[in-house]
Design an enzyme around this catalytic site. Structure first.
Site, PDB file in Angstrom:
ATOM      1  N   LYS A  59      13.331  -3.228  13.349  1.00  0.00           N
ATOM      2  CA  LYS A  59      12.434  -2.538  12.414  1.00  0.00           C
ATOM      3  C   LYS A  59      12.090  -1.132  12.882  1.00  0.00           C
ATOM      4  O   LYS A  59      11.825  -0.917  14.066  1.00  0.00           O
ATOM      5  CB  LYS A  59      11.133  -3.338  12.252  1.00  0.00           C
ATOM      6  CG  LYS A  59      11.328  -4.717  11.638  1.00  0.00           C
ATOM      7  CD  LYS A  59      10.003  -5.451  11.561  1.00  0.00           C
ATOM      8  CE  LYS A  59      10.176  -6.847  10.962  1.00  0.00           C
ATOM      9  NZ  LYS A  59       8.929  -7.623  11.002  1.00  0.00           N
TER      10      LYS A  59
ATOM     11  N   ASP B 150      11.479   8.095  -0.025  1.00  0.00           N
ATOM     12  CA  ASP B 150      12.518   7.141   0.401  1.00  0.00           C
ATOM     13  C   ASP B 150      13.705   7.878   1.024  1.00  0.00           C
ATOM     14  O   ASP B 150      14.272   7.447   2.029  1.00  0.00           O
ATOM     15  CB  ASP B 150      12.974   6.310  -0.802  1.00  0.00           C
ATOM     16  CG  ASP B 150      13.913   5.177  -0.399  1.00  0.00           C
ATOM     17  OD1 ASP B 150      13.720   4.601   0.680  1.00  0.00           O
ATOM     18  OD2 ASP B 150      14.846   4.877  -1.171  1.00  0.00           O
TER      19      ASP B 150
END
Lengths: 245, 245
Positions: free
Chosen positions: A211, A165
């Site tokens: 995105k 992440d």
């Protein structure tokens, strides 16, 4: 209230020496890498956790030197060369409003970035991030400390997810406005022994409007073993979205 | 070498008061929840991190009392009732061999479970896990401390992934032999403010041979907000697989 909060958010924020100088980009990095806050924000000069320390093993030092050298060598080559830039990394974020109300002062003052919350060198996450000048790839050298245990003697799946992440999120935030992690899809192939050093590489697959699709793999430093591979989706958001919580 | 390592792995291992008593299951819990090691393994009695402490907020205490009461009330109801059992949680794992060689003694002695590596109550992961007597569901009450920051004022996506891996992994290990996380697919819907308490619920979707498919959701304690949802895949492995690293 929201305006005031935005004012506080931006107050004191300055741009990293690298990357986009637009205001939009300034608040896009909310991990220490993402916020890119400078020493002047703090009462004393913060520690840059991405610099070498005595806990770094030989492999970590060797790889750091390798990529740092490519960065330094490239300094005189202009922007066309393939070179890497190191990102500094601190353990403090910004004072911030959340969900329309301010966090308690205690939490505000004590909050620390998850991956940099232990000051003992080598105990937890030791890592340094580089990004390529075309921003299509990021690379992280990661040495896993003894406090990251999951399966006996091996790194916790959550700690691996945390590094994925961190690397992919930093990558996404280098590309555009503030982003939030929307999806992480992680395949664990082979466990990572505690104490070992691995490479985490992220690649921009595509951008579609707000995105950003990024893929990532974690492998041994000689490339012979694939430990983990993942895809990640990040969505650009507005500052007001962040403030609403 | 392998035999010796297996011997060391099992030496001193005892079963939890709950769950399967087979040897296979004994080593299936390698998070503190998963290992289920007892006080006798340590030179002094270890702290059970899942018990209430002064850092717990009102919501955490209220929910703990709620599920603990269901567990206690059910004690006299036999195995047919729907009741919950609390899992104890420590911060030490087992001395272990990895990749055919032993970890350095320093790493062995200092290794701590990732989710319990900070002793300061309330600073990081405060959580307690319950499982239902039919083992179809697990439930975790989680209070996020100030050292888990990602986006300013909110919990790091990696910390959320860590809790999802912990809850679903513990759930899978309650069902069978040692398991490894094979896949985590996480959709982040709404950020979790630092300091808040949330519920993490896992449900067994299906079992196919060595595979366990588990779904999971993280929501506000009143159920009004879905923060995160995920699916997880775990695969049963042999002890020798673990030892090979």
């Amino acid at each position: 209230m929201a305006r005031s909060a935005i004012g506080r958010l931006f107050a004191g924020l300055r741009c990293l020496p690298v990357g986009n100088t637009q205001l939009q980009t300034q608040c896009s990095r909310w991990s220490s890498e993402r916020t890119g806050v400078e020493a002047s924000m703090f009462s004393h000069k913060p520690r840059d956790f991405s610099l070498p320390n005595p806990s770094w093993g030989e492999e970590m030092k060797r790889l750091y030197k390798h990529y740092n050298l490519q960065s330094e060598e490239a300094a005189g080559q202009g922007e066309d060369g393939e070179w890497w830039t190191r990102l500094p990394s601190y353990n403090r974020s910004l004072k911030y409003a959340t969900g329309g109300v301010y966090l308690s002062k205690m939490i505000q003052s004590k909050a620390r970035l998850f991956t940099r919350n232990i000051r003992d060198p080598g105990a937890a996450f030791e890592y340094v991030l580089f990004f390529r000048n075309d921003k299509q790839r990021c690379l992280c050298i990661f040495q896993a400390g003894h406090l990251l245990e999951g399966p006996p003697g091996h790194v916790h799946g959550g700690a691996i997810a945390t590094m994925i992440d961190t690397v992919t999120g930093t990558h996404a935030s280098l590309l555009s406005a503030p982003v939030m992690t929307a999806n992480l899809n992680i395949n664990y192939r082979s466990p990572i022994p505690l104490g070992s050093t691995v490479l985490i590489e992220s690649t921009l697959d595509k951008e579609e409007g707000k995105k950003k699709f990024i893929s990532c793999k974690v492998s041994s430093t000689d490339g012979s073993k694939l430990h983990t591979e993942a895809t990640a989706l990040f969505v650009s958001i507005s500052v007001s979205h962040l403030l609403r919580g």
